[in-house]
Design a protein around this motif. Structure first.
Motif, PDB file in Angstrom:
ATOM      1  N   MET A   1      38.383  48.063  49.116  1.00 48.91           N
ATOM      2  CA  MET A   1      37.424  46.956  49.260  1.00 48.91           C
ATOM      3  C   MET A   1      36.017  47.463  48.949  1.00 48.91           C
ATOM      4  O   MET A   1      35.595  48.505  49.432  1.00 48.91           O
ATOM      5  CB  MET A   1      37.462  46.408  50.688  1.00 48.91           C
ATOM      6  CG  MET A   1      36.410  45.354  50.960  1.00 48.91           C
ATOM      7  SD  MET A   1      36.381  44.809  52.693  1.00 48.91           S
ATOM      8  CE  MET A   1      37.913  43.895  52.745  1.00 48.91           C
ATOM      9  N   SER A   2      35.290  46.719  48.106  1.00 48.04           N
ATOM     10  CA  SER A   2      33.925  47.108  47.806  1.00 48.04           C
ATOM     11  C   SER A   2      33.045  46.830  49.009  1.00 48.04           C
ATOM     12  O   SER A   2      33.236  45.865  49.733  1.00 48.04           O
ATOM     13  CB  SER A   2      33.407  46.343  46.585  1.00 48.04           C
ATOM     14  OG  SER A   2      33.392  44.954  46.852  1.00 48.04           O
ATOM     15  N   ARG A   3      32.095  47.691  49.218  1.00 55.29           N
ATOM     16  CA  ARG A   3      31.185  47.578  50.361  1.00 55.29           C
ATOM     17  C   ARG A   3      29.853  46.996  49.913  1.00 55.29           C
ATOM     18  O   ARG A   3      29.348  47.302  48.844  1.00 55.29           O
ATOM     19  CB  ARG A   3      30.948  48.941  50.987  1.00 55.29           C
ATOM     20  CG  ARG A   3      32.170  49.624  51.561  1.00 55.29           C
ATOM     21  CD  ARG A   3      32.537  49.053  52.918  1.00 55.29           C
ATOM     22  NE  ARG A   3      33.487  47.946  52.798  1.00 55.29           N
ATOM     23  CZ  ARG A   3      33.890  47.196  53.810  1.00 55.29           C
ATOM     24  NH1 ARG A   3      33.388  47.367  55.010  1.00 55.29           N
ATOM     25  NH2 ARG A   3      34.757  46.240  53.640  1.00 55.29           N
ATOM     26  N   PHE A   4      29.271  46.166  50.773  1.00 56.23           N
ATOM     27  CA  PHE A   4      27.946  45.637  50.479  1.00 56.23           C
ATOM     28  C   PHE A   4      26.922  46.761  50.557  1.00 56.23           C
ATOM     29  O   PHE A   4      27.022  47.662  51.381  1.00 56.23           O
ATOM     30  CB  PHE A   4      27.592  44.555  51.495  1.00 56.23           C
ATOM     31  CG  PHE A   4      26.194  44.019  51.340  1.00 56.23           C
ATOM     32  CD1 PHE A   4      25.919  43.025  50.427  1.00 56.23           C
ATOM     33  CD2 PHE A   4      25.149  44.529  52.095  1.00 56.23           C
ATOM     34  CE1 PHE A   4      24.633  42.528  50.274  1.00 56.23           C
ATOM     35  CE2 PHE A   4      23.859  44.044  51.950  1.00 56.23           C
ATOM     36  CZ  PHE A   4      23.601  43.038  51.034  1.00 56.23           C
ATOM     37  N   ASP A   5      25.917  46.704  49.705  1.00 52.05           N
ATOM     38  CA  ASP A   5      24.811  47.652  49.785  1.00 52.05           C
ATOM     39  C   ASP A   5      23.552  46.975  49.268  1.00 52.05           C
ATOM     40  O   ASP A   5      23.606  46.087  48.411  1.00 52.05           O
ATOM     41  CB  ASP A   5      25.094  48.919  48.980  1.00 52.05           C
ATOM     42  CG  ASP A   5      24.158  50.062  49.349  1.00 52.05           C
ATOM     43  OD1 ASP A   5      23.466  49.938  50.387  1.00 52.05           O
ATOM     44  OD2 ASP A   5      24.109  51.067  48.625  1.00 52.05           O
ATOM     45  N   ALA A   6      22.433  47.377  49.827  1.00 52.62           N
ATOM     46  CA  ALA A   6      21.137  46.859  49.405  1.00 52.62           C
ATOM     47  C   ALA A   6      20.077  47.851  49.846  1.00 52.62           C
ATOM     48  O   ALA A   6      20.293  48.657  50.763  1.00 52.62           O
ATOM     49  CB  ALA A   6      20.868  45.483  50.004  1.00 52.62           C
ATOM     50  N   ASP A   7      18.940  47.787  49.193  1.00 49.27           N
ATOM     51  CA  ASP A   7      17.856  48.717  49.504  1.00 49.27           C
ATOM     52  C   ASP A   7      16.863  48.149  50.510  1.00 49.27           C
ATOM     53  O   ASP A   7      16.081  48.900  51.091  1.00 49.27           O
ATOM     54  CB  ASP A   7      17.104  49.109  48.228  1.00 49.27           C
ATOM     55  CG  ASP A   7      17.961  49.938  47.280  1.00 49.27           C
ATOM     56  OD1 ASP A   7      18.802  50.709  47.783  1.00 49.27           O
ATOM     57  OD2 ASP A   7      17.789  49.790  46.060  1.00 49.27           O
ATOM     58  N   THR A   8      16.875  46.833  50.708  1.00 50.69           N
ATOM     59  CA  THR A   8      15.873  46.229  51.583  1.00 50.69           C
ATOM     60  C   THR A   8      16.503  45.711  52.875  1.00 50.69           C
ATOM     61  O   THR A   8      17.654  45.267  52.900  1.00 50.69           O
ATOM     62  CB  THR A   8      15.155  45.067  50.882  1.00 50.69           C
ATOM     63  OG1 THR A   8      16.077  43.992  50.696  1.00 50.69           O
ATOM     64  CG2 THR A   8      14.591  45.515  49.540  1.00 50.69           C
ATOM     65  N   LEU A   9      15.710  45.741  53.942  1.00 49.04           N
ATOM     66  CA  LEU A   9      16.183  45.240  55.224  1.00 49.04           C
ATOM     67  C   LEU A   9      16.441  43.738  55.152  1.00 49.04           C
ATOM     68  O   LEU A   9      17.426  43.243  55.711  1.00 49.04           O
ATOM     69  CB  LEU A   9      15.155  45.554  56.313  1.00 49.04           C
ATOM     70  CG  LEU A   9      15.474  45.067  57.722  1.00 49.04           C
ATOM     71  CD1 LEU A   9      16.811  45.613  58.206  1.00 49.04           C
ATOM     72  CD2 LEU A   9      14.361  45.455  58.692  1.00 49.04           C
ATOM     73  N   ASP A  10      15.597  42.995  54.463  1.00 50.35           N
ATOM     74  CA  ASP A  10      15.789  41.548  54.361  1.00 50.35           C
ATOM     75  C   ASP A  10      17.131  41.208  53.725  1.00 50.35           C
ATOM     76  O   ASP A  10      17.822  40.281  54.158  1.00 50.35           O
ATOM     77  CB  ASP A  10      14.651  40.918  53.550  1.00 50.35           C
ATOM     78  CG  ASP A  10      13.356  40.815  54.337  1.00 50.35           C
ATOM     79  OD1 ASP A  10      13.407  40.951  55.580  1.00 50.35           O
ATOM     80  OD2 ASP A  10      12.301  40.607  53.716  1.00 50.35           O
ATOM     81  N   ALA A  11      17.505  41.943  52.699  1.00 54.85           N
ATOM     82  CA  ALA A  11      18.790  41.686  52.045  1.00 54.85           C
ATOM     83  C   ALA A  11      19.949  41.964  52.989  1.00 54.85           C
ATOM     84  O   ALA A  11      20.930  41.213  53.034  1.00 54.85           O
ATOM     85  CB  ALA A  11      18.907  42.535  50.780  1.00 54.85           C
TER      86      ALA A  11
END
Length: 425
Positions: A1-11
């Motif tokens: 399963m692909s994992r969510f990732d983001a660089d910003t706290l808002d995302a």
């Protein structure tokens, strides 16, 4: 399963809001499984605080006093007013976005197919931040109830219940006995437990006995007394008495009980984390907890309070009575539709002349028309003005209020937050 990732706290926060099928999902199995997968076992002592009202203030007293004593303190509270980072503090300062994002990534990697609520993610993230920073102690505020709240996956070295009253009945029960049992779920065998409610439910007392937690009660095992003259008070515990204490920086006579509970809880850790009388006094004088009977500088007088149930409204009414004369008393008022609006209005109607009504910006909020109907019945002599937003209600109150008037903004965390945003705070 692909994992969510983001660089910003808002995302990340946007992702978490839609991750689980419901905002509140009581139970520890899911969040405990993720905690175990992460090997999250804090080596530092934990202080857990629950209760219907007052738990945030007690956490603020604990954290400020421990910080004054030179300890590195992690504090987890909820909800926040303006920024998510307010929930996770180290040394009394909100942690940086980057630390929270790193914690969210670690949780996302460990959870597998387990779905977590927004609050469960936040609880694990707070502990991840505290362990990464190497704090000396963590102070944890229960989110909802106690027994099935995510904070309860961690065993408290000392636990305190501030107050027990009706709130969140759909989750906790319809009477004080049922709610008291839920709050007592944070107690642990052979570890100090406290209750600062002057009328503790029998089920809370019975549960402490059943799990083997040594329970200390306000008025029996610890307490306080304000001096008849002057601005000092004394606090006593089973260990010692402290005289000539300064009144807390937090307003309201009820804060003496909150401070006494914090001091009594600190006493139980005195061998591991000693705190001097001077450091206790510093904690009392320097404590801050925004939105809790908070008086802003300037004129007209502005009071902010997140009171959203009758128990909190009664304390707010008492505090307002001690603030002196105001020529005209304005209120910027917004509440959630699932709260006891009539009960809150009944307690404060005699202390408000002009109501400025609006719905905070979320679906659960009561409309201005609903609020107006309740107030018109309870206080027909008061004037009512409806607005499209809390910001507009605030601006309307400011336009009408003179220098000798008071503006009270209250009814929910969201109401206070939107007032602060409208003020540019």
């Amino acid at each position: 399963m692909s994992r969510f990732d983001a660089d910003t706290l808002d995302a990340w926060l946007t992702h978490l809001e839609g991750l689980h099928h419901t905002e509140i999902d009581m139970g520890l199995a899911r969040v405990e499984a993720v905690r175990a997968a992460m090997g999250m076992l804090p080596a530092f002592p934990l202080m857990t605080v629950g209760g219907t009202n007052g738990k945030g203030s007690v956490c603020a007293f604990l954290s400020t006093t421990l910080s004054a004593a030179g300890y590195r303190v992690g504090t987890f509270t909820s909800p926040h007013l303006l920024h998510y980072n307010e929930r996770i503090a180290i040394d009394l300062a909100p942690v940086a976005d980057e630390a929270i994002v790193a914690a969210f990534r670690a949780i996302e990697a460990a959870r597998g197919d387990i779905s977590l609520t927004y609050f469960e993610f936040g609880t694990l993230a707070a502990m991840h931040c505290f362990m990464a920073a190497g704090v000396d102690i963590a102070v944890l505020e229960v989110g909802l109830g106690g027994r099935l709240d995510a904070v309860n996956i961690f065993d408290a070295d000392v636990a305190g219940v501030v107050s027990i009253d009706l709130d969140h009945e759909a989750y906790l029960g319809s009477d004080r006995e049922a709610i008291g049992f839920e709050k007592a779920g944070i107690f642990r065998r052979d570890r100090p437990a406290f209750c600062a409610d002057p009328n503790p439910p029998q089920r809370l007392i019975d549960h402490a006995a059943a799990v083997g937690a040594p329970l200390q009660l306000l008025g029996r095992d610890f307490g306080y007394q304000r001096e008849a003259e002057g601005n000092q008070w004394m606090c006593w515990t089973s260990e010692q008495r402290r005289y000539a204490l300064p009144l807390p920086a937090l307003r309201g006579a009820y804060q003496l009980g909150n401070a006494a509970l914090a001091i009594a809880m600190l006493d139980t850790l005195r061998e591991r984390l000693p705190v001097s009388i001077g450091q206790v006094k510093r904690g009392l004088l320097e404590v801050e907890w925004p939105g809790r009977c908070q008086v802003l500088p300037g004129r007209p007088q502005v009071v902010l309070d997140v009171a959203h149930n009758p128990h909190a409204a009664k304390a707010l009414a008492s505090a307002l009575d001690q603030m002196g004369f105001a020529a005209n008393r304005h209120a910027v008022f917004g509440m959630m539709a699932d709260k006891d609006i009539a009960g809150v209005v009944a307690l404060l109607k005699d202390r408000i002349d002009h109501w400025h009504l609006a719905a905070p910006q979320l679906p659960r909020a009561a409309t201005a028309d609903v609020l107006a109907d309740v107030i018109a019945t309870a206080a027909p002599q008061a004037t009512l003005t409806r607005y499209d937003s809390i910001a507009a209600a605030w601006q309307g109150a400011v336009r009408q209020a003179g220098d000798n008037d008071r503006i009270l903004a209250f009814g929910s965390f969201y109401t206070v937050a939107e007032v602060l945003a409208a003020r540019g705070r």
